[in-house]
Every structure is written in structure tokens, then in C-alpha cells.
Design a protein around this motif. Sequence first.
Motif, mmCIF file in Angstrom:
data_model
loop_
_atom_site.group_PDB
_atom_site.id
_atom_site.type_symbol
_atom_site.label_atom_id
_atom_site.label_comp_id
_atom_site.label_asym_id
_atom_site.label_seq_id
_atom_site.Cartn_x
_atom_site.Cartn_y
_atom_site.Cartn_z
ATOM 1 N N ILE A 149 0.859 -1.182 0.000
ATOM 2 C CA ILE A 149 0.000 0.000 0.000
ATOM 3 C C ILE A 149 0.896 1.233 0.000
ATOM 4 N N VAL A 150 0.632 2.158 -0.905
ATOM 5 C CA VAL A 150 1.317 3.452 -0.938
ATOM 6 C C VAL A 150 0.289 4.514 -0.574
ATOM 7 N N ARG A 151 0.589 5.323 0.418
ATOM 8 C CA ARG A 151 -0.314 6.409 0.824
ATOM 9 C C ARG A 151 0.337 7.741 0.467
ATOM 10 N N ALA A 152 -0.415 8.561 -0.272
ATOM 11 C CA ALA A 152 0.123 9.840 -0.752
ATOM 12 C C ALA A 152 -0.989 10.873 -0.810
ATOM 13 N N THR A 153 -0.603 12.133 -0.800
ATOM 14 C CA THR A 153 -1.589 13.203 -0.918
ATOM 15 C C THR A 153 -2.241 13.151 -2.292
ATOM 16 N N GLY B 141 3.617 14.959 0.268
ATOM 17 C CA GLY B 141 3.558 14.104 -0.917
ATOM 18 C C GLY B 141 3.297 12.660 -0.541
ATOM 19 N N ILE B 142 4.311 11.824 -0.608
ATOM 20 C CA ILE B 142 4.187 10.435 -0.161
ATOM 21 C C ILE B 142 4.202 10.432 1.363
ATOM 22 N N MET B 143 3.155 9.859 1.946
ATOM 23 C CA MET B 143 3.032 9.871 3.408
ATOM 24 C C MET B 143 3.471 8.554 4.039
ATOM 25 N N GLY B 144 3.464 7.475 3.257
ATOM 26 C CA GLY B 144 3.897 6.214 3.838
ATOM 27 C C GLY B 144 3.742 5.053 2.878
ATOM 28 N N VAL B 145 4.448 3.956 3.189
ATOM 29 C CA VAL B 145 4.379 2.715 2.419
ATOM 30 C C VAL B 145 4.261 1.558 3.405
ATOM 31 N N GLU B 146 3.392 0.618 3.076
ATOM 32 C CA GLU B 146 3.210 -0.577 3.907
ATOM 33 C C GLU B 146 3.374 -1.814 3.033
ATOM 34 N N LEU B 147 4.282 -2.700 3.410
ATOM 35 C CA LEU B 147 4.492 -3.968 2.723
ATOM 36 C C LEU B 147 3.999 -5.075 3.649
ATOM 37 N N GLY C 15 8.964 16.666 7.134
ATOM 38 C CA GLY C 15 9.598 16.814 5.836
ATOM 39 C C GLY C 15 11.027 16.318 5.760
ATOM 40 N N THR C 16 11.574 15.845 6.877
ATOM 41 C CA THR C 16 12.966 15.385 6.867
ATOM 42 C C THR C 16 13.161 13.973 7.392
ATOM 43 N N MET C 17 12.199 13.462 8.174
ATOM 44 C CA MET C 17 12.369 12.157 8.816
ATOM 45 C C MET C 17 11.165 11.262 8.538
#
Length: 308
Positions: free
Chosen positions: A194-198, A229-235, A249-251
Amino acid sequence: MIIDLPDTSASRIGREILTARSRVGVPTGLVFTMIAVARGCDDDEVFAAVIDAGREHPSRIILVSDGDDGPTRLDAVLRLAEEVPGEIIQLVFHGELTEHHASVLLPLLLPDSPVVVWWPGGSPETPGDDPIGRLALRRITDSHAAEFPIAALVERAQHLSPGDTDLTWTRLTRWRALLAAAVEQHPAPIRRAIVRATPGNAAGVLLAAWLDDRLGVEVRLEDEAGEYGIMGVELQTDAGDIRLTRTDGTMAAFSAPGVPRRIVALPRRDLNALITEELRRLDEDAAYHAAMAALGARWDAGVTKESL
């Protein structure tokens, strides 16, 4: 050294560069010619980016812009030596000359050296068939700068030619590195991603396509409110989930089966860093082309259209 050449020609520009080189001792070992076609973008931001890129890759940089619809003429400003790495030629085309960029640029290219074209703002539908694009070994677009970034990125995928790339891909470098390392360290079979993005974020769409190509599993793209932009990825794996989630925006926060949650660096990079990275390699990027092919297939299947 700055040389103003109003109402000039390509041949005169060439002569002035040779004369200036002999006076100020500009190095002749330039790596390539870079053409930046500034349409609908911040000229100062583009200028700063090419200066940064030139410090790492001394080159001849040609900035192209269009002026008014008045009398046909070519204005130029040459910058050499001092704070400028290599050579910078700023060209402003006026009148009917705006229809003939390539013929003016051709004699200004460094002989026996690669040519790179960058469209930091608006770009042609098919960069490989564009008159300026045909001069180049590499063609760099930026869908992020378009009014509708996802539509622009899909258009790039549908008209992809050898040598094309897009800075949307470069924005994903750190994401791809972290996810590839996570999969290598936690080799349990991945069942879904799952890719979560704005909403409307082109980088999220391309990251989903890359995971689709690399993992061969269902990859879902979900909208999520946020500023990054991209808020997170779940595998999702049988052993548990691998998660990479932005905290600012940095971590980002990283977690995996059997591993304590930890914070990793995931900075958002500015235009200077993106174009500098892209110029470090002039060979074909097979992973990019595979991801763009997957994007085209997902679009044809209707998987990403709801994200527009």
C-alpha cells in the motif's frame, strides 16, 4: 566575466566565447552541454540549479527562454570564469525566431560531447521527437511542475523514448533505497503493498508502479491528507508488516517484524539536489523505464485513474 550580446547570432556567440576563454583562462575540459528550456517556471530558481549542477559537472549550460512577439532577434548574455563553473549562455528568442530554437542551438553545442536537455517547467508531449530533444542524449522533464502532475507523468510513460527521464523518479531515490534495503533484510514473501500519498501526487503514483514492477503483487494507492507528498508505504508479509511512514519533511518512522520502531532520514530535496543527482549518470536507467512501463499498464487497467 559577463558579456552582453543584444541582437546577436550563434556565430558571434561562438567567437566571443573563444576570445573570452583566451583572456580569462576558462578550462576547456567541459563534460557536456546542458540545455535548460525555461518555460513557465522561475528563471532564478533554474539558474541557481544549473550553477549548482555545474560545480559538480563543469559544462556548457545554455538557458533558453522566449521574449516578446516583436522584431525577430536573438539576445544573449555570456558568463564565464569567477563564480561560474564552465560556461553559461543565456539566450532570449524574439519574434519568428521562437519557432527555430534548435537551428540556433546546434552550432553552440560542444563537439564530441553528450548533450542533455532539461525542461524545468512545461515540456513537449513527446520529448524524443521535439526539435530540441532530438539534439540530446538525455532528456529530463519534471511532471511535478505541470498543472496536473499525474496526467503529465502518464503522458511521459505513454511517449517514452530511450534517454528520457523525469525528476519525479529522482524524488523517489531515498524511498526506493530504504524499501529495497528493508525487503533484503526481511525476506518474508510480500503479499500486498500500500502506498499512501496526498491526492494528485505523481511521485506516489510512480512509487506504486515501481513496487508493482519489482514485487509482482497487488499494490494499492490510497489518498491521505498531509503536506509531504508520499506519506507512507506498507508492505504486508506473513511475518508482519514493513512500514515506512513520514513524520515530517525530513524524517520517517520505520518498523518491521522483530525490529523496534526507529526514525530514519528521509529529507525532501530541492531542485538543485535533484538535477545534480540526475546529471551524475548519462546512461540508460532500466529501472525507470520498467517503472514507467508498469505505470502505463496500471493506467490502462484503471488502477491509478482515481488518483487524478
